[in-house]
Design a protein around this motif. Structure first.
Motif, PDB file in Angstrom:
ATOM      1  N   THR B 222       5.567  -3.605  25.061  1.00  0.00           N
ATOM      2  CA  THR B 222       5.670  -4.324  26.325  1.00  0.00           C
ATOM      3  C   THR B 222       6.722  -3.617  27.178  1.00  0.00           C
ATOM      4  OG1 THR B 222       7.238  -5.763  25.190  1.00  0.00           O
ATOM      5  CG2 THR B 222       4.970  -6.545  25.345  1.00  0.00           C
ATOM      6  N   ASP B 223       6.833  -4.004  28.441  1.00  0.00           N
ATOM      7  CA  ASP B 223       7.857  -3.373  29.285  1.00  0.00           C
ATOM      8  C   ASP B 223       9.241  -3.678  28.728  1.00  0.00           C
ATOM      9  OD1 ASP B 223       7.304  -6.174  30.270  1.00  0.00           O
ATOM     10  OD2 ASP B 223       9.090  -5.682  31.443  1.00  0.00           O
ATOM     11  N   ALA B 224      10.134  -2.700  28.775  1.00  0.00           N
ATOM     12  CA  ALA B 224      11.446  -2.829  28.148  1.00  0.00           C
ATOM     13  C   ALA B 224      12.329  -3.865  28.843  1.00  0.00           C
ATOM     14  CB  ALA B 224      12.152  -1.473  28.145  1.00  0.00           C
ATOM     15  N   SER B 225      12.108  -4.089  30.134  1.00  0.00           N
ATOM     16  CA  SER B 225      13.004  -4.982  30.872  1.00  0.00           C
ATOM     17  C   SER B 225      12.759  -6.451  30.550  1.00  0.00           C
ATOM     18  CB  SER B 225      12.832  -4.786  32.380  1.00  0.00           C
ATOM     19  OG  SER B 225      13.035  -3.443  32.720  1.00  0.00           O
ATOM     20  N   SER B 226      11.485  -6.846  30.479  1.00  0.00           N
ATOM     21  CA  SER B 226      11.208  -8.279  30.330  1.00  0.00           C
ATOM     22  C   SER B 226      10.350  -8.621  29.111  1.00  0.00           C
ATOM     23  CB  SER B 226      10.480  -8.778  31.582  1.00  0.00           C
ATOM     24  OG  SER B 226       9.141  -8.282  31.609  1.00  0.00           O
ATOM     25  N   HIS B 227       9.718  -7.625  28.511  1.00  0.00           N
ATOM     26  CA  HIS B 227       8.753  -7.852  27.416  1.00  0.00           C
ATOM     27  C   HIS B 227       7.628  -8.808  27.841  1.00  0.00           C
ATOM     28  CE1 HIS B 227      11.080  -5.548  24.558  1.00  0.00           C
ATOM     29  NE2 HIS B 227      12.149  -6.276  24.778  1.00  0.00           N
ATOM     30  N   GLU B 228       7.356  -8.902  29.113  1.00  0.00           N
ATOM     31  CA  GLU B 228       6.331  -9.833  29.614  1.00  0.00           C
ATOM     32  C   GLU B 228       4.978  -9.174  29.842  1.00  0.00           C
ATOM     33  OE1 GLU B 228       7.678 -12.011  33.023  1.00  0.00           O
ATOM     34  OE2 GLU B 228       9.445 -12.758  31.947  1.00  0.00           O
ATOM     35  N   TYR B 229       4.949  -7.842  29.871  1.00  0.00           N
ATOM     36  CA  TYR B 229       3.691  -7.158  30.168  1.00  0.00           C
ATOM     37  C   TYR B 229       3.317  -6.193  29.057  1.00  0.00           C
ATOM     38  CZ  TYR B 229       4.402  -9.335  34.615  1.00  0.00           C
ATOM     39  OH  TYR B 229       4.597 -10.290  35.578  1.00  0.00           O
ATOM     40  N   LEU B 230       2.049  -6.198  28.724  1.00  0.00           N
ATOM     41  CA  LEU B 230       1.538  -5.369  27.631  1.00  0.00           C
ATOM     42  C   LEU B 230       1.233  -3.978  28.156  1.00  0.00           C
ATOM     43  CD1 LEU B 230      -0.617  -8.287  26.343  1.00  0.00           C
ATOM     44  CD2 LEU B 230       1.098  -7.113  24.932  1.00  0.00           C
ATOM     45  N   ARG B 241     -10.395  -7.786  26.435  1.00  0.00           N
ATOM     46  CA  ARG B 241     -11.570  -8.384  27.069  1.00  0.00           C
ATOM     47  C   ARG B 241     -11.374  -9.891  27.137  1.00  0.00           C
ATOM     48  NH1 ARG B 241     -17.760  -8.225  24.729  1.00  0.00           N
ATOM     49  NH2 ARG B 241     -18.677  -9.663  26.249  1.00  0.00           N
ATOM     50  N   VAL B 242     -11.247 -10.370  28.369  1.00  0.00           N
ATOM     51  CA  VAL B 242     -11.120 -11.807  28.599  1.00  0.00           C
ATOM     52  C   VAL B 242     -12.404 -12.237  29.303  1.00  0.00           C
ATOM     53  CG1 VAL B 242      -9.821 -13.631  29.766  1.00  0.00           C
ATOM     54  CG2 VAL B 242      -8.607 -11.686  28.743  1.00  0.00           C
ATOM     55  N   VAL B 282       1.626 -10.944  28.864  1.00  0.00           N
ATOM     56  CA  VAL B 282       1.553 -11.499  27.513  1.00  0.00           C
ATOM     57  C   VAL B 282       1.059 -12.942  27.583  1.00  0.00           C
ATOM     58  CG1 VAL B 282       2.941 -12.206  25.522  1.00  0.00           C
ATOM     59  CG2 VAL B 282       3.401  -9.997  26.640  1.00  0.00           C
ATOM     60  N   LYS B 283       1.624 -13.687  28.539  1.00  0.00           N
ATOM     61  CA  LYS B 283       1.258 -15.101  28.697  1.00  0.00           C
ATOM     62  C   LYS B 283      -0.244 -15.279  28.888  1.00  0.00           C
ATOM     63  CE  LYS B 283       5.118 -17.447  30.722  1.00  0.00           C
ATOM     64  NZ  LYS B 283       5.783 -17.621  32.003  1.00  0.00           N
ATOM     65  N   GLU B 284      -0.776 -14.474  29.793  1.00  0.00           N
ATOM     66  CA  GLU B 284      -2.205 -14.525  30.118  1.00  0.00           C
ATOM     67  C   GLU B 284      -3.056 -14.289  28.865  1.00  0.00           C
ATOM     68  OE1 GLU B 284      -2.860 -11.239  32.755  1.00  0.00           O
ATOM     69  OE2 GLU B 284      -5.035 -11.527  32.898  1.00  0.00           O
ATOM     70  N   ILE B 285      -2.654 -13.310  28.080  1.00  0.00           N
ATOM     71  CA  ILE B 285      -3.448 -12.967  26.893  1.00  0.00           C
ATOM     72  C   ILE B 285      -3.306 -14.043  25.820  1.00  0.00           C
ATOM     73  CG2 ILE B 285      -3.687 -11.261  25.012  1.00  0.00           C
ATOM     74  CD1 ILE B 285      -4.867 -10.412  27.799  1.00  0.00           C
ATOM     75  N   VAL B 286      -2.088 -14.526  25.640  1.00  0.00           N
ATOM     76  CA  VAL B 286      -1.881 -15.570  24.633  1.00  0.00           C
ATOM     77  C   VAL B 286      -2.659 -16.830  25.031  1.00  0.00           C
ATOM     78  CG1 VAL B 286      -0.179 -17.106  23.543  1.00  0.00           C
ATOM     79  CG2 VAL B 286       0.345 -14.659  23.849  1.00  0.00           C
ATOM     80  N   ASN B 287      -2.591 -17.190  26.316  1.00  0.00           N
ATOM     81  CA  ASN B 287      -3.354 -18.362  26.784  1.00  0.00           C
ATOM     82  C   ASN B 287      -4.851 -18.168  26.610  1.00  0.00           C
ATOM     83  OD1 ASN B 287      -1.135 -19.864  27.437  1.00  0.00           O
ATOM     84  ND2 ASN B 287      -1.090 -19.211  29.585  1.00  0.00           N
TER      85      ASN B 287
END
Lengths: 355, 355
Positions: B222-230, B241-242, B282-287
């Motif tokens: 994930t991004d090093a700053s926030s770990h929010e994006y894959l 694939r969503v 990450v949120k989007e994928i987990v949801n």
């Protein structure tokens, strides 16, 4: 150092190359003393360390170090005092740090007795390569490389630990000009910046080359996320003197925990200099420079000891630093060297007789 | 490939090792074909490329690659079709990328004609090492290492460009389990993440070892700053694939611009699959996983081609992915391999006859 029960496998050089070396004109890291140590890790353990004449070795082109940068190193120095005794400076710190670096790089830790016995043996064999006199030393380069053959991106199961040595004069002989990083970065949070991992250094060469093209010598790295905080230079930690306070960044997972850095912090305390170990903001330093309160910047590292910065560029503006009387940099450099060359008492027990 | 006026210096192997190799039980990257190429950079230019039998080479322990990780590499594959013709897949992309990586690592760029003439010659000499059949290929590993001797932390003035080759079967033969990074990071903004720099790989071994100890195979960084994006996996880019949409992160200075990634994006467009190249949270994928809308995750890279992810761990919870009919991953893998093995038309001109 205490003797141990380790038996090294020693092959002495048939003759010394020392007479071919001009010790007054050494290029840092270019000349090697007569001997080196290597120790292979295989079948899950470190084998007997070998001392052999310095020279080339065979490696397969598929060795993992060439492809995946699985490698760490250390930098240390041996100093000779007026009585021809050879001293190491805080070698325990380097030993601990190379294993800390190794751990982060998935390299097996190296045994303490192998490390110290190898240093002792190398320094005794090559003691004539350690020259007396201010700035002279024998630079010691322990390093570990991944030697398993095979281009698959996973940790090696074979390694080589080595120590090579190079006679050295002072690393930087004049003040340097620096630039505060605004575009490039050295390390990520959660990355390997705190380790002396090989790739941390190669990654700095290009931005440093760009800085050099502008007449600057080194980059002071800032945090990768915001570029708002000053962290370290590529081969040194960095200190700022604002008024009479000495500022330096706390170590974190991006910043190398420098031995010279921590020694200067201690020496500052010993000598009544106020040291503030807190995040150092670019804004604060630029403002202090504008107001004339920024009296000094200096770098601190084993290769460089202490090196004066005489100006910095930030946001396209170059800020000259003043020439002041009795700079801290000079004071700490002398205080460190007095201990390193065994010219004064060593209240913290930092030095260790090499053999 | 077109012929050029380059004269290579060729020393053929006295005999082939091919009969000693069990091609049905290859460990990736462990076996090398008979020949390799090397080309030295010195006195400011690349010398004549040499083709020689694969084997060990001598290096000084002070060579900069061992200390500073100044090294880059590429991964390519050669495929044999049913008529025994040998094909490369988008080799221009690898050529451009190794020079892009080199530039970031302060390594001089390599001439295009040397690169292609060397590939052609190697593949012609070792054509028997390229095996027909699904998943079989000759993996090609161009790489560059800093060979100047001397332990000072600045760019080398000597380099060696090499190409070694390894017969390969499929890289991953079963689906993998991954973990989304929350603590460790692969690359910093302003760093070298977009380059195939050696140190990027070594730095991942320890966190990956921790993941493996938990029964997981790879990390999705994930991004090093926030770990929010894959962002990407260590040796692959990553697709999600969503519903029926295919999501993948845009490349940036932290993410490798993968050849397989960009080929899949094109194939998706060609086949009417909606591809969204935007930051993947990450949120989007987990949801999506919780709601049952996350149908697939797959990795894409030269070594792996396409590899199915059958579940991921995030925040201590493991999420299984469903088994679905006609997964995109399988479709794209077949579409890619059909082109690579010259079984279908190649509308984008991606393949190149090796010799």
């Amino acid at each position: 150092m205490n003797s141990t029960n380790i038996e090294l496998d020693i092959t002495k050089a048939a003759s010394s190359k020392i007479d071919q070396v001009d010790f007054d004109n050494l290029q840092f890291g270019k000349v090697n003393a007569d001997h080196m140590m290597y120790c292979d890790y295989k079948d899950g353990e470190w084998q007997t360390p070998k001392i052999v004449p310095y020279g080339p070795m065979e490696f397969e082109p598929s060795a993992k170090v060439f492809h995946y940068g699985q490698a760490v190193f250390e930098g240390m120095k041996a100093f000779k005092d007026e009585n021809d005794e050879v001293w190491l400076f805080r070698p325990d710190q380097n030993f601990e740090r190379i294993n800390k670096s190794s751990k982060r790089m998935a390299i097996p830790e190296f045994p303490k007795d192998y490390f110290f016995e190898s240093l002792k043996t190398l320094l005794e064999l090559d003691k004539d390569w350690v020259k007396k006199g201010e700035g002279n030393s024998l630079y010691l380069r322990p390093f570990v490389i991944a030697t398993e053959n095979g281009v698959s991106a996973s940790e090696s199961d074979e390694y080589r630990f080595m120590i090579i040595t190079c006679p050295a004069q002072a690393y930087y002989n004049k003040p340097i000009k620096v630039i505060f990083a605004q575009e490039y970065s050295r390390a990520a949070d959660g990355g390997v910046g705190y380790a002396k991992a090989a790739g941390n250094y190669g990654a700095q060469f290009y931005p440093t080359k760009l800085a050099k093209a502008k007449g600057l010598d080194q980059i002071i790295w800032t945090d990768a996320s915001s570029h708002e905080y000053l962290e370290e230079a590529g081969t040194m930690n960095i200190f700022f003197r604002v008024g009479d306070k000495l500022l330096t960044a706390p170590t974190n997972d991006r910043i190398l925990d420098g031995v010279t850095r921590k020694s200067i912090i201690q020496l500052a305390k010993d000598n009544g200099v106020e040291v503030v170990v807190e995040k150092v903001s670019v804004k604060e330093i630029v403002n202090a420079a504008k107001k004339g309160e920024l009296k000094e910047i200096f770098g601190a590292g084993t290769a460089a000891t202490v090196v004066r910065v005489d100006g910095f560029e930030y946001d396209g503006t170059y800020h000259d630093l003043p020439t002041i009387n009795e700079p801290y940099g000079t004071f700490f450099k002398k205080a460190l060297q007095d201990i390193q060359y065994n010219r004064v008492e060593d209240p913290h027990g930092w030095t260790m007789k090499a053999f």
